[in-house]
Scaffold this active site. Structure first.
Site, PDB file in Angstrom:
ATOM      1  N   MET A   1      -2.329  -4.506  -0.888  1.00  0.00           N
ATOM      2  CA  MET A   1      -3.199  -3.377  -0.747  1.00  0.00           C
ATOM      3  C   MET A   1      -3.698  -3.385   0.678  1.00  0.00           C
ATOM      4  O   MET A   1      -4.093  -4.441   1.119  1.00  0.00           O
ATOM      5  CB  MET A   1      -4.336  -3.587  -1.716  1.00  0.00           C
ATOM      6  CG  MET A   1      -5.138  -2.420  -2.212  1.00  0.00           C
ATOM      7  SD  MET A   1      -6.284  -1.607  -1.167  1.00  0.00           S
ATOM      8  CE  MET A   1      -7.406  -2.791  -0.625  1.00  0.00           C
ATOM      9  N   PRO A   2      -3.634  -2.384   1.418  1.00  0.00           N
ATOM     10  CA  PRO A   2      -3.212  -1.019   1.148  1.00  0.00           C
ATOM     11  C   PRO A   2      -1.701  -0.867   0.898  1.00  0.00           C
ATOM     12  O   PRO A   2      -0.913  -1.732   1.266  1.00  0.00           O
ATOM     13  CB  PRO A   2      -3.597  -0.266   2.422  1.00  0.00           C
ATOM     14  CG  PRO A   2      -4.561  -1.147   3.150  1.00  0.00           C
ATOM     15  CD  PRO A   2      -4.214  -2.540   2.751  1.00  0.00           C
ATOM     16  N   LEU A   3      -1.369   0.249   0.284  1.00  0.00           N
ATOM     17  CA  LEU A   3       0.022   0.606   0.034  1.00  0.00           C
ATOM     18  C   LEU A   3       0.441   1.639   1.074  1.00  0.00           C
ATOM     19  O   LEU A   3      -0.203   2.676   1.209  1.00  0.00           O
ATOM     20  CB  LEU A   3       0.158   1.182  -1.376  1.00  0.00           C
ATOM     21  CG  LEU A   3       1.499   1.793  -1.744  1.00  0.00           C
ATOM     22  CD1 LEU A   3       2.612   0.763  -1.683  1.00  0.00           C
ATOM     23  CD2 LEU A   3       1.424   2.420  -3.135  1.00  0.00           C
ATOM     24  N   THR A  72      -2.477   4.406   0.918  1.00  0.00           N
ATOM     25  CA  THR A  72      -3.372   4.404  -0.235  1.00  0.00           C
ATOM     26  C   THR A  72      -4.195   3.135  -0.133  1.00  0.00           C
ATOM     27  O   THR A  72      -3.657   2.033  -0.034  1.00  0.00           O
ATOM     28  CB  THR A  72      -2.581   4.446  -1.555  1.00  0.00           C
ATOM     29  OG1 THR A  72      -1.722   5.584  -1.546  1.00  0.00           O
ATOM     30  CG2 THR A  72      -3.516   4.514  -2.748  1.00  0.00           C
TER      31      THR A  72
END
Length: 129
Positions: A1-3, A72
């Site tokens: 994360m983040p993507l 994201t």
């Protein structure tokens, strides 16, 4: 994360794509202060003509090297986002020869409960992360 999801016009070789991904990861590490192994990247390649990236009337020239990046992520500060945009362009230009005018980014924010890294658990909520 983040993507990170990259949309590119096809034509780059594997080494060029790896350089692009590595450059983006360096920018992410510096701007968002994520752990080194916090790396989730997906590349989508499109035939020429199947990807249109205009400039919203800002007179920004685009070439076949255009990179459209959707990130994201958990919420980030304005300063973190602006730092990421700047560092990403610097890294891509230095490493890949991609002009800053060919880099477009959209950040989509979500919350801790929107992430499961596996094993059917929400690790941010359970305290595992």
């Amino acid at each position: 994360m983040p993507l990170l999801r990259f949309d590119l016009i096809e034509g780059r070789n594997d080494e060029e794509i790896q350089d692009l991904l590595d450059a983006a990861h360096r920018a992410m590490l510096a701007a968002f202060k994520v752990p080194e192994r916090d790396r989730y990247q997906i590349v989508h390649e499109h035939k020429p003509g199947q990807m249109i990236v205009e400039d919203t009337g800002l007179d920004i020239p685009r070439t076949e090297k255009v990179v459209l990046l959707q990130v994201t992520s958990r919420p980030r500060t304005r300063e973190q986002k602006e730092t990421f945009y700047r560092l990403l362009c610097e890294e891509l230009e230095k490493t890949c020869g991609i002009a800053p005018s060919d880099v477009m980014v959209s950040i989509v924010e979500n919350t801790d409960g929107d992430w499961s890294f596996g094993r059917g658990r929400a690790q941010f909520l359970t305290g595992e992360l």
